[in-house]
Motif scaffolding. Structure first.
Motif, short mmCIF file in Angstrom:
data_model
loop_
_atom_site.label_atom_id
_atom_site.label_comp_id
_atom_site.label_asym_id
_atom_site.label_seq_id
_atom_site.Cartn_x
_atom_site.Cartn_y
_atom_site.Cartn_z
N SER A 1 -8.70 0.47 1.51
CA SER A 1 -9.30 2.20 0.54
C SER A 1 -9.07 3.30 2.09
O SER A 1 -8.95 4.44 1.98
N TYR A 2 -8.00 2.85 3.20
CA TYR A 2 -7.16 3.94 3.71
C TYR A 2 -5.81 4.04 3.37
O TYR A 2 -5.56 2.66 2.94
N CYS B 1 2.70 -4.11 10.85
CA CYS B 1 1.06 -3.17 11.54
C CYS B 1 0.75 -4.90 11.14
O CYS B 1 -0.44 -4.06 9.94
N ALA B 2 -1.08 -5.51 11.99
CA ALA B 2 -2.02 -5.73 11.46
C ALA B 2 -3.31 -5.40 11.83
O ALA B 2 -2.95 -4.62 13.22
N TRP C 1 -3.30 4.20 -0.14
CA TRP C 1 -4.57 3.48 -0.22
C TRP C 1 -3.58 2.05 -1.13
O TRP C 1 -4.11 0.78 -1.13
N SER C 2 -3.91 2.74 -2.72
CA SER C 2 -2.87 2.39 -3.64
C SER C 2 -1.87 1.58 -3.35
O SER C 2 -1.40 0.14 -4.56
N GLY C 3 -1.06 2.02 -2.73
CA GLY C 3 0.50 1.53 -3.16
C GLY C 3 1.14 2.20 -4.02
O GLY C 3 2.30 2.40 -3.90
N ARG C 4 0.47 3.56 -4.35
CA ARG C 4 1.46 3.87 -6.05
C ARG C 4 1.85 5.15 -4.91
O ARG C 4 3.34 5.52 -5.85
N ASN D 1 -2.65 -5.42 1.22
CA ASN D 1 -4.37 -5.82 1.31
C ASN D 1 -4.74 -6.51 1.10
O ASN D 1 -5.54 -6.95 2.02
N ALA D 2 -4.52 -7.80 0.97
CA ALA D 2 -5.18 -8.38 1.37
C ALA D 2 -4.65 -9.85 2.41
O ALA D 2 -5.51 -10.39 3.18
#
Length: 124
Positions: free
Chosen positions: A31-32, A22-23, A53-56, A74-75
């Protein structure tokens, strides 16, 4: 204003693997909270997986635990769903969605931006 475009769907044999992407454009996704949903033929759209948002923090529906993995970069403003050990019942249109105010554990109705979906078909 956030736009999401799914890709990577296709036809795969039962037991095989597939990764959908998903691009996101228009905003950074940092922040999503992000989620994946699917709609099987003749069924209502259902939750599959989500990531904070953090991926944690990650969440999965019980039927895909141990087989599917959600991740984000996120990058690259991209979210992925790696699907392994696919079954015919996984056949569906897969949608990604973004929740600006979400935690990663949110109801479907709280997602404000949606992609158009990508078809995944699993043959027997």
């Amino acid at each position: 204003q956030v736009q999401l475009v799914e890709s990577g769907g296709g036809l795969v044999q039962s037991g095989g693997s597939l990764r959908v992407s998903c691009a996101v454009s228009g905003r950074t996704i940092s922040s999503y909270a992000m989620g994946w949903f699917r709609q099987c033929p003749g069924k209502e759209r259902e939750f599959v997986a989500a990531i904070s948002w953090s991926g944690r923090l990650t969440y999965y529906t019980s039927s895909v635990k141990g087989r599917f993995t959600i991740s984000r970069d996120n990058a690259k403003n991209t979210v992925y769903l790696q699907m392994n050990s696919l079954k015919p019942e996984d056949t569906a249109v897969y949608y990604c969605a973004a929740n600006r105010y979400g935690s990663g554990n949110d109801p479907q109705g709280s997602y404000g931006s949606w992609g158009q979906g990508t078809q995944v078909t699993v043959s027997s």
